[in-house]
Design an enzyme around this catalytic site. Structure first.
Site, PDB file in Angstrom:
ATOM      1  N   LYS A   1      -7.895  -0.786  -9.809  1.00  0.00           N
ATOM      2  CA  LYS A   1      -7.031  -1.863  -9.287  1.00  0.00           C
ATOM      3  C   LYS A   1      -7.816  -2.843  -8.412  1.00  0.00           C
ATOM      4  O   LYS A   1      -7.762  -4.046  -8.620  1.00  0.00           O
ATOM      5  CB  LYS A   1      -5.884  -1.254  -8.476  1.00  0.00           C
ATOM      6  CG  LYS A   1      -5.250  -2.163  -7.454  1.00  0.00           C
ATOM      7  CD  LYS A   1      -4.122  -1.455  -6.756  1.00  0.00           C
ATOM      8  CE  LYS A   1      -3.789  -1.775  -5.356  1.00  0.00           C
ATOM      9  NZ  LYS A   1      -4.703  -1.895  -4.287  1.00  0.00           N
ATOM     10  N   ASN A   2      -8.534  -2.328  -7.420  1.00  0.00           N
ATOM     11  CA  ASN A   2      -9.168  -3.232  -6.461  1.00  0.00           C
ATOM     12  C   ASN A   2     -10.323  -4.014  -7.086  1.00  0.00           C
ATOM     13  O   ASN A   2     -10.622  -5.127  -6.670  1.00  0.00           O
ATOM     14  CB  ASN A   2      -9.617  -2.466  -5.218  1.00  0.00           C
ATOM     15  CG  ASN A   2      -8.433  -2.027  -4.371  1.00  0.00           C
ATOM     16  OD1 ASN A   2      -7.313  -2.506  -4.571  1.00  0.00           O
ATOM     17  ND2 ASN A   2      -8.652  -1.106  -3.454  1.00  0.00           N
TER      18      ASN A   2
ATOM     19  N   ASP B   1      -0.137  -3.540   1.329  1.00  0.00           N
ATOM     20  CA  ASP B   1       0.478  -2.471   2.096  1.00  0.00           C
ATOM     21  C   ASP B   1       0.627  -2.812   3.565  1.00  0.00           C
ATOM     22  O   ASP B   1      -0.254  -3.421   4.161  1.00  0.00           O
ATOM     23  CB  ASP B   1      -0.384  -1.210   1.984  1.00  0.00           C
ATOM     24  CG  ASP B   1      -0.046  -0.433   0.728  1.00  0.00           C
ATOM     25  OD1 ASP B   1       1.042  -0.668   0.178  1.00  0.00           O
ATOM     26  OD2 ASP B   1      -0.860   0.395   0.318  1.00  0.00           O
TER      27      ASP B   1
ATOM     28  N   MET C   1      -9.816   2.988   9.897  1.00  0.00           N
ATOM     29  CA  MET C   1      -9.605   1.570   9.593  1.00  0.00           C
ATOM     30  C   MET C   1      -8.179   1.091   9.833  1.00  0.00           C
ATOM     31  O   MET C   1      -7.969   0.008  10.337  1.00  0.00           O
ATOM     32  CB  MET C   1      -9.992   1.292   8.149  1.00  0.00           C
ATOM     33  CG  MET C   1     -11.473   1.465   7.905  1.00  0.00           C
ATOM     34  SD  MET C   1     -11.968   0.730   6.368  1.00  0.00           S
ATOM     35  CE  MET C   1     -13.521   1.553   6.107  1.00  0.00           C
TER      36      MET C   1
ATOM     37  N   ARG D   1      -2.049  -8.457  -1.856  1.00  0.00           N
ATOM     38  CA  ARG D   1      -3.240  -8.616  -1.034  1.00  0.00           C
ATOM     39  C   ARG D   1      -4.340  -9.389  -1.804  1.00  0.00           C
ATOM     40  O   ARG D   1      -5.024 -10.240  -1.273  1.00  0.00           O
ATOM     41  CB  ARG D   1      -3.757  -7.219  -0.667  1.00  0.00           C
ATOM     42  CG  ARG D   1      -4.922  -7.201   0.264  1.00  0.00           C
ATOM     43  CD  ARG D   1      -4.470  -7.338   1.678  1.00  0.00           C
ATOM     44  NE  ARG D   1      -5.566  -7.456   2.607  1.00  0.00           N
ATOM     45  CZ  ARG D   1      -5.429  -8.034   3.793  1.00  0.00           C
ATOM     46  NH1 ARG D   1      -4.288  -8.531   4.165  1.00  0.00           N
ATOM     47  NH2 ARG D   1      -6.451  -8.121   4.609  1.00  0.00           N
TER      48      ARG D   1
ATOM     49  N   ASP E   1      -8.701   4.778   1.269  1.00  0.00           N
ATOM     50  CA  ASP E   1      -7.577   4.863   0.321  1.00  0.00           C
ATOM     51  C   ASP E   1      -7.359   6.282  -0.198  1.00  0.00           C
ATOM     52  O   ASP E   1      -6.365   6.545  -0.878  1.00  0.00           O
ATOM     53  CB  ASP E   1      -7.797   3.893  -0.851  1.00  0.00           C
ATOM     54  CG  ASP E   1      -7.814   2.453  -0.383  1.00  0.00           C
ATOM     55  OD1 ASP E   1      -7.391   2.200   0.760  1.00  0.00           O
ATOM     56  OD2 ASP E   1      -8.261   1.569  -1.145  1.00  0.00           O
TER      57      ASP E   1
HETATM   58  C1  LIG Z   1      -7.212  -5.256  -2.623  1.00  0.00           C
HETATM   59  C2  LIG Z   1      -8.246  -4.401  -2.000  1.00  0.00           C
HETATM   60  O1  LIG Z   1      -9.385  -4.381  -2.409  1.00  0.00           O
HETATM   61  N1  LIG Z   1      -7.825  -3.624  -0.993  1.00  0.00           N
HETATM   62  C3  LIG Z   1      -8.748  -2.728  -0.349  1.00  0.00           C
HETATM   63  C4  LIG Z   1      -9.574  -3.498   0.646  1.00  0.00           C
HETATM   64  O2  LIG Z   1      -8.677  -4.142   1.530  1.00  0.00           O
HETATM   65  P1  LIG Z   1      -9.205  -5.294   2.508  1.00  0.00           P
HETATM   66  O3  LIG Z   1     -10.350  -6.011   1.906  1.00  0.00           O
HETATM   67  O4  LIG Z   1      -7.997  -6.037   2.898  1.00  0.00           O
HETATM   68  O5  LIG Z   1      -9.734  -4.448   3.724  1.00  0.00           O
HETATM   69  P2  LIG Z   1     -10.984  -4.750   4.675  1.00  0.00           P
HETATM   70  O6  LIG Z   1     -12.196  -4.159   4.036  1.00  0.00           O
HETATM   71  O7  LIG Z   1     -10.984  -6.179   5.023  1.00  0.00           O
HETATM   72  O8  LIG Z   1     -10.622  -3.918   5.961  1.00  0.00           O
HETATM   73  C5  LIG Z   1      -9.698  -2.896   5.997  1.00  0.00           C
HETATM   74  C6  LIG Z   1      -9.447  -2.487   7.425  1.00  0.00           C
HETATM   75  O9  LIG Z   1     -10.520  -1.798   7.929  1.00  0.00           O
HETATM   76  C7  LIG Z   1     -11.013  -2.373   9.105  1.00  0.00           C
HETATM   77  N2  LIG Z   1     -12.474  -2.261   9.016  1.00  0.00           N
HETATM   78  C8  LIG Z   1     -13.116  -2.742   7.938  1.00  0.00           C
HETATM   79  C9  LIG Z   1     -14.505  -2.661   7.861  1.00  0.00           C
HETATM   80  C10 LIG Z   1     -15.182  -2.075   8.943  1.00  0.00           C
HETATM   81  O10 LIG Z   1     -16.413  -1.988   8.940  1.00  0.00           O
HETATM   82  N3  LIG Z   1     -14.488  -1.588   9.983  1.00  0.00           N
HETATM   83  C11 LIG Z   1     -13.144  -1.668  10.047  1.00  0.00           C
HETATM   84  O11 LIG Z   1     -12.524  -1.237  11.010  1.00  0.00           O
HETATM   85  C12 LIG Z   1     -10.496  -3.788   9.082  1.00  0.00           C
HETATM   86  O12 LIG Z   1     -10.324  -4.308  10.378  1.00  0.00           O
HETATM   87  C13 LIG Z   1      -9.178  -3.649   8.351  1.00  0.00           C
HETATM   88  O13 LIG Z   1      -8.129  -3.308   9.195  1.00  0.00           O
HETATM   89  O14 LIG Z   1     -10.440  -2.604   1.359  1.00  0.00           O
HETATM   90  C14 LIG Z   1      -9.751  -1.611   2.122  1.00  0.00           C
HETATM   91  C15 LIG Z   1     -10.813  -0.837   2.881  1.00  0.00           C
HETATM   92  O15 LIG Z   1     -11.636  -0.110   2.016  1.00  0.00           O
HETATM   93  C16 LIG Z   1      -8.906  -0.750   1.199  1.00  0.00           C
HETATM   94  O16 LIG Z   1      -8.136   0.127   1.984  1.00  0.00           O
HETATM   95  C17 LIG Z   1      -7.977  -1.608   0.338  1.00  0.00           C
HETATM   96  O17 LIG Z   1      -7.394  -0.810  -0.654  1.00  0.00           O
HETATM   97  C1  LIG Z   2      -4.271  -0.579   0.622  1.00  0.00           C
HETATM   98  C2  LIG Z   2      -4.354  -0.712  -0.684  1.00  0.00           C
HETATM   99  O1  LIG Z   2      -4.090  -1.820  -1.382  1.00  0.00           O
HETATM  100  P1  LIG Z   2      -3.853  -3.325  -0.857  1.00  0.00           P
HETATM  101  O2  LIG Z   2      -5.121  -3.722  -0.174  1.00  0.00           O
HETATM  102  O3  LIG Z   2      -3.623  -4.078  -2.110  1.00  0.00           O
HETATM  103  O4  LIG Z   2      -2.662  -3.279   0.048  1.00  0.00           O
HETATM  104  C3  LIG Z   2      -4.788   0.432  -1.550  1.00  0.00           C
HETATM  105  O5  LIG Z   2      -5.099   0.183  -2.722  1.00  0.00           O
HETATM  106  O6  LIG Z   2      -4.788   1.581  -1.083  1.00  0.00           O
END
Ligand SMILES: CC(=O)N[C@H]1[C@@H](OP(=O)(O)OP(=O)(O)OC[C@H]2O[C@@H](n3ccc(=O)[nH]c3=O)[C@H](O)[C@@H]2O)O[C@H](CO)[C@@H](O)[C@@H]1O
Ligand SMILES: C=C(OP(=O)(O)O)C(=O)O
Length: 441
Positions: free
Chosen positions: A22-23, A121, A341, A97, A319
């Site tokens: 998915k991602n 989510d 996270m 997202r 995840d």
């Molecule tokens: C559509 C998609 O691809 N979604 C994925 C993507 O979301 P997404 O790209 O939105 O998530 P991010 O990688 O930006 O960050 C997720 C969360 O982790 C925190 N954070 C991130 C990096 C870090 O070094 N430290 C930290 O604390 C961020 O502040 C945030 O709250 O990546 C997440 C983290 O693997 C996954 O849960 C999601 O499923």
């Molecule tokens: C958090 C997730 O998805 P999304 O970033 O699309 O909300 C996920 O795939 O677990």
């Protein structure tokens, strides 16, 4: 609204093939906007989030053709930038997202983009700073209209830059990479995320003519090019689905073979399940999980209680932590689950506690699981799925539990798991889709 009715306690058996990731799909589909040539993508999962993005691309003017069940072609020749102003865009763009990742490619190719605050989510604060600070470093200007929850971004001339990300954001890195491939000069992204999703994206962009090096590391160098061409791309199997199936097999004492997993791309995932005591074998490119009555959680070498925590790749993906948590409830031993996270992803443990699991939620980020070694089974209850991964964890709990469970709000699960009820029935699960709303209390 739909719900699943599950009669638990039944051992499953057989083979299951993971869907495409998915991602990864959300990044790869956004990248089709970078070229006016044809891009053919296969192993696309037929799930809500992905279908919404495909529809959005179509609304933007991309010519979308479905070749077969999991393969599409995309031609982004005539893009309608006025679509940004429409109410349809405001409604659909905010629905998932992944839609945020159309910004980078649109900026790179057309010098402007807009996006409503994206959905996904509700698992805690999900900031987008990394994306927009990255675009700014490349010379873009953005305005966030907080009343309309809408981002507008403009850039007449993207210019390569050195960008040190304050966190390794997955979608943020993808977005900045897609903006930088067509920028003038060289962009260096340090502290880049490097999940397989991103590695796949960068490899595809290179096949389209981009010049990205450092793929798989946290230091990406991108030499801008003037134009990108068409390509073909196949999505990896979904590693989160694979982990979910390993957990499901252990919880339900089932003998399951997970087919064609691209094992070498799974990083630490198999090892983390082994730390819970789950036996799994690599057989060619399949994972075989034997039926196991008991599994025992490791301790650290000094005998202290194991911690399983998430971190950016090559660490353990957040995840899969909800799945690990549910599987630990029936193991022998204790584990501290640390979700670093996201701050609202562990609240679903309430439902597991209602089912009889022994868990202490220490704070929003940490839960201690006291595994009961299957001394008794969880009991079936009615519950509502709060997010995609909690939803599947509850589904796994329900499959292992005694009696009947009902899971409401399964749209959450179906955001990311394709035909899950049909595929589980093929393994012998008793799972029925019914039309029912969650009780209001
Ligand atoms: C559509 C998609 O691809 N979604 C994925 C993507 O979301 P997404 O790209 O939105 O998530 P991010 O990688 O930006 O960050 C997720 C969360 O982790 C925190 N954070 C991130 C990096 C870090 O070094 N430290 C930290 O604390 C961020 O502040 C945030 O709250 O990546 C997440 C983290 O693997 C996954 O849960 C999601 O499923
Ligand atoms: C958090 C997730 O998805 P999304 O970033 O699309 O909300 C996920 O795939 O677990």
């Amino acid at each position: 609204m739909n719900a699943f009715e599950i009669t638990g306690g039944i051992k499953l058996k057989g083979e299951i093939t993971p869907q495409g990731a998915k991602n990864e799909a959300l990044q790869i589909l956004s990248a089709v906007l970078l070229t006016e040539e044809k891009v053919t993508i296969s192993n696309i999962p037929d799930i809500k989030d992905v279908n919404k993005l495909i529809e959005l691309l179509g609304d933007l003017g991309v010519k979308v053709e479905r070749i077969n069940k999991d393969t599409y072609t995309f031609e982004a020749k005539n893009i309608d930038l006025n679509f940004f102003e429409s109410d349809t865009f405001k409604a659909k763009g905010g629905g998932l997202r992944g839609s945020i990742m159309i910004v980078g490619p649109l900026l790179a190719r057309f010098g402007k983009a807009a996006i409503p605050k994206p959905g996904g989510d509700k698992i805690g604060r999900r900031r987008l700073d990394t994306h927009f600070i990255g675009f700014e470093k490349l010379g873009a200007k953005f305005v966030y209209d907080s009343k309309k929850a809408f981002f507008n971004v403009d850039a007449t001339n993207l210019q390569g830059a050195y960008i040190l990300l304050d966190e390794a954001s997955v979608t943020g890195t993808a977005n900045i990479v897609m903006a930088a491939v067509l920028a003038k000069g060289t962009t260096t992204i340090y502290n880049a995320a490097c999940e397989p999703y991103l590695q796949q994206l960068c490899k595809m962009l290179n096949r389209m003519g981009a010049k990205i090096s450092g793929i798989g590391s946290n230091l990406l160098t991108i030499e801008g090019v003037t134009v990108l061409g068409g390509t073909e791309h196949r999505m990896l199997p979904d590693m989160i689905e694979i982990g979910s199936f390993i957990g499901m097999a252990a919880m339900t004492e089932s003998e399951i073979t997970i087919k064609n997993v691209c094992y070498d791309e799974l990083g630490v995932i198999p090892e983390v399940f082994r730390k819970l005591g789950i036996k799994l074998e690599r057989r060619g490119d399949d994972i075989y999980v034997p039926s196991q009555k008991h599994y025992e959680i490791d301790t650290f070498i000094d005998g202290s209680i194991l911690t399983i925590a998430d971190s950016p790749w090559p660490g353990f993906t957040p995840d899969l932590l909800s799945i690990v948590l549910v599987v630990a409830t029936q193991a022998k031993g204790n584990v501290l689950i640390h979700q670093k996270m996201f701050e609202s992803r562990l609240f679903f443990v309430d439902k597991l506690i209602d089912m009889g699991a022994q868990i202490i939620l220490c704070d929003p980020h940490r839960a201690t699981v006291n595994g009961i070694d299957k001394k008794y089974k969880l009991r079936g209850i009615s519950m509502t799925s709060p997010d995609i991964r909690a939803g599947v964890s509850l589904l796994i709990a329900a499959l292992s539990a005694e009696g009947k469970s009902t899971i409401y709000n399964i749209e959450q699960i179906e955001r990311g798991y394709q035909d899950i009820d049909t595929r589980l029935r093929a393994l012998g699960a008793q799972i029925k889709r019914v039309n029912a709303d969650a009780p209001s209390h």
